[in-house]
Design an enzyme around this catalytic site. Structure first.
Site, short mmCIF file in Angstrom:
data_model
loop_
_atom_site.label_atom_id
_atom_site.label_comp_id
_atom_site.label_asym_id
_atom_site.label_seq_id
_atom_site.Cartn_x
_atom_site.Cartn_y
_atom_site.Cartn_z
N CYS A 1 18.06 -6.57 -27.67
CA CYS A 1 18.82 -7.76 -28.07
C CYS A 1 18.51 -8.92 -27.11
CB CYS A 1 20.30 -7.43 -28.14
SG CYS A 1 21.33 -8.78 -28.72
N ASP B 1 18.93 -7.52 -40.22
CA ASP B 1 19.45 -8.22 -39.05
C ASP B 1 19.71 -9.67 -39.44
OD1 ASP B 1 19.85 -9.55 -36.59
OD2 ASP B 1 18.55 -8.13 -35.54
N HIS C 1 21.07 -5.11 -36.88
CA HIS C 1 20.87 -5.31 -35.46
C HIS C 1 21.49 -4.15 -34.67
CE1 HIS C 1 19.81 -8.18 -32.26
NE2 HIS C 1 20.88 -7.76 -31.63
#
Length: 290
Positions: free
Chosen positions: A171, A227, A259
């Site tokens: 991330c 995502d 995600h």
């Protein structure tokens, strides 16, 4: 980090200017998982430290000692080195577990706490506060310098072979992994887990898409097609830009996957995609680091 949190991160990016602070408010790593992601899922993986030397170390920087979590095989030396770059939540139990998992593959793995100057992000329960206080106040240039210092520390131990240097991040840490691939010409391999490609950490920062010409290391990208914060169109542009520039790249997009799919301690975890991504990462490091 869920897609909703990822959207918050994109909307709350800071200006990337460092806070006028010397030294570290956080001087040692805590235990357990980050408060912002509780409750922790029962499916969370725990990797024992059997056969490893694992624990907290201190990385010297110009501002003082930065805490980090390090693991490596208990026997042997000159292990290829892997930098592990945290999610937005800081270096909590899942990040430590990732470090141990990588060490079990025969690497010297280390995750520096890149928010430590600002305090302990793992104890912050509110996502908005976490992003404003830690994420937006941690400039990319500072992160690059801290990662360089972490490499220097690893080299000084004489157990890590930093000429065979890799990096992986998740991330926010995935975006920083793209940035470090452009920053360090001696890097040999990078693996990005759902890291931003079209925007920088702050408005003043370049996006990974703008850094392609500086990237020398082979990059493996692992992403989810669902995502909401990282559209597939942007990944297609990144792949095309890397290929046009003659860079070695493989961007894998998992269908029906959102995600944070490798975060086994959260509901975003997708076992099949996470395990396939781990196999690909392992093969990427083996191929490029030896």
């Amino acid at each position: 980090m869920s897609d909703t949190i990822h959207s918050q991160l994109k909307s709350l990016r800071g200006d990337g200017k460092p806070i006028d602070r010397r030294g570290f408010l956080k001087t040692s790593l805590g235990a357990g998982f980050a408060l912002a992601v509780r409750p922790v899922s029962a499916q969370a993986i725990t990797t024992p430290a059997d056969g490893l030397v694992a624990g907290e170390v201190k990385v010297p920087t110009r501002d003082g000692a930065m805490p980090a979590y390090r693991a490596m095989p208990a026997t042997g030396t000159a292990f290829p080195t892997i930098l592990v770059v945290q999610e937005i939540f800081g270096v909590h139990e899942w990040v430590k577990d990732i470090v141990r998992r990588i060490a079990k593959l025969g690497y010297y793995a280390i995750a520096p706490d890149l928010y430590a100057r600002l305090g302990d992000a793992t104890t912050e329960p509110d996502i908005d506060t976490l992003i404003r206080k830690y994420v937006s106040q941690t400039p990319t240039a500072q992160v690059m310098a801290d990662l360089d210092r972490t490499v220097a520390y690893a080299r000084s131990t004489r157990t890590a072979d930093t000429t065979r240097l890799g990096i992986t991040g998740f991330c926010w840490g995935g975006g920083m992994t793209w940035a470090y691939a452009a920053h360090n010409p001696r890097l040999k391999a990078a693996v990005v887990w759902y890291g931003e490609v079209a925007e920088g950490n702050a408005p003043s920062d370049k996006a990974p898409l703008q850094m392609v010409s500086s990237i020398r290391a082979p990059v493996l990208g692992l992403y989810g097609a669902d995502d909401a914060g990282i559209p597939v169109e942007g990944l297609d542009r990144m792949r095309a830009a890397m290929q046009a520039a003659g860079k070695k790249v493989d961007i894998v997009v998992y269908p029906d996957t959102a995600h944070g799919f490798n975060a086994d301690y959260r509901p975003t975890y997708r076992k099949a995609a996470a395990e396939d991504g781990w196999r690909r990462m392992t093969a990427w490091f083996r191929q490029n680091l030896g």
